[in-house]
Design an enzyme around this catalytic site. Structure first.
Site, PDB file in Angstrom:
ATOM      1  N   ARG A   1       0.869  -1.186   0.000  1.00  0.00           N
ATOM      2  CA  ARG A   1       0.000   0.000   0.000  1.00  0.00           C
ATOM      3  C   ARG A   1       0.897   1.224   0.000  1.00  0.00           C
ATOM      4  NH1 ARG A   1      -2.543   4.293   0.300  1.00  0.00           N
ATOM      5  NH2 ARG A   1      -4.668   4.529   1.113  1.00  0.00           N
TER       6      ARG A   1
ATOM      7  N   GLU B   1     -11.406   5.402  -5.329  1.00  0.00           N
ATOM      8  CA  GLU B   1     -11.741   3.994  -5.189  1.00  0.00           C
ATOM      9  C   GLU B   1     -12.290   3.419  -6.495  1.00  0.00           C
ATOM     10  OE1 GLU B   1     -11.551   1.822  -2.308  1.00  0.00           O
ATOM     11  OE2 GLU B   1     -10.098   3.425  -1.936  1.00  0.00           O
TER      12      GLU B   1
ATOM     13  N   ARG C   1      -1.486  -5.636   4.751  1.00  0.00           N
ATOM     14  CA  ARG C   1      -0.632  -5.158   3.672  1.00  0.00           C
ATOM     15  C   ARG C   1       0.557  -4.411   4.261  1.00  0.00           C
ATOM     16  NH1 ARG C   1      -5.024  -1.651   0.438  1.00  0.00           N
ATOM     17  NH2 ARG C   1      -5.018  -0.733   2.533  1.00  0.00           N
TER      18      ARG C   1
END
Length: 288
Positions: free
Chosen positions: A127, A135, A175
């Site tokens: 990330r 998004e 992540r």
């Protein structure tokens, strides 16, 4: 005046050292003690070689397959992972395979078997630190405008490229939050991917108490102001038309929670149909 004495020769110095330390006599050691000393020196040399080989093997060949494999100590000291990007999932995250320096030489081509076969179980989810991109649609929810454009830009910028990632933390989705660097095609100096994404107009600076910027907060803020002024990317219709991705995700999360709590309303026809199907299944069993 007497004749000045000259400096001692190198040969006389060697002879003096040999006589003082009795090198020819091994310091008075017996033959058995000499053999033990030689064995100890050979053992230490062999041990040093083994440690060196193991160190080279660990640093140059052993790789982390997923984000879960990365030790917490590496994250605490903000170590750097190097590898190749294999997939871009969204506008602000991607997957890479970790390739230490020996593996980088073995798999230097983008069409190597390891790069082609990489999947979610063989790659590290990254990330991008300090940014938030629009998004994309997923999990049955509609995405934001320019979400696919941000993902396409990041794909064109990173896909199959060599990348260096400075580790910052592991987020709630397991992540790795990191600052990614890549050398542009035909360029010399590496670029901060987060800054480049914001400068292109496809992300905003992420704000939050736990936000990680990797020392690039000022550069990110300057890049965002430039993108707004140039009206590029998601700013093309003006700043007032852009919904912050954090606000969008907060509204989407609230909508999902309402869907879970609100009872499902059925028409009379649907109720009768479901009731008949349930009775038939209870009597005869489910149809296969």
């Amino acid at each position: 005046m007497g004749k000045q004495q000259g400096s001692p020769s190198l040969g006389s110095l060697v002879e003096e050292v040999r006589a003082r330390w009795k090198w020819d006599e091994w310091g008075g050691l017996s033959m058995a003690e000499r053999y033990r000393l030689q064995g100890a020196v050979a053992t230490l040399a062999a041990l040093g070689c083994v440690v060196g080989v193991v160190g080279v093997w660990r640093m140059g060949w052993c790789r982390f397959r997923t984000a879960e494999d990365i030790p917490q100590g590496w994250i605490r000291r903000q170590a750097t992972l190097r590898g190749r990007v294999v997939r871009v999932g969204d506008g602000d995250n991607f997957r890479m395979i970790h390739l230490p320096w020996i593996r980088r030489w073995v798999h230097r081509g983008s069409n190597s078997s390891l790069v082609r076969s990489a999947n979610a179980e063989q790659s590290i989810h990254i990330r991008l630190a300090g940014v938030d991109a629009p998004e994309c649609s997923h999990f049955g929810l509609a995405g934001q405008p320019f979400g696919p454009d941000a993902r396409r830009w990041l794909h064109d910028f990173l896909d199959k490229r060599w990348v260096s990632v400075v580790l910052h933390e592991r987020d709630q989705y397991r992540r790795i939050v990191g600052t990614a660097y890549v050398r542009p095609r035909g360029g010399i100096f590496r670029q901060n991917v987060s800054v480049a994404l914001v400068r292109a107009g496809y992300a905003v600076v992420f704000r939050g108490p736990q936000a990680q910027y990797g020392g690039a907060l000022r550069a990110l803020e300057v890049a965002e102001r430039q993108a707004k002024r140039r009206a590029i990317g998601m700013w093309v219709r003006g700043p007032e038309s852009v919904e912050n991705p954090q606000t969008f995700k907060r509204h989407a999360k609230l909508a999902r929670s309402r869907q879970r709590t609100e009872p499902e309303l059925l028409s009379l026809g649907d109720f009768i149909r479901r009731f008949v199907v349930k009775v038939v299944n209870d009597i005869y069993g489910p149809f296969k």
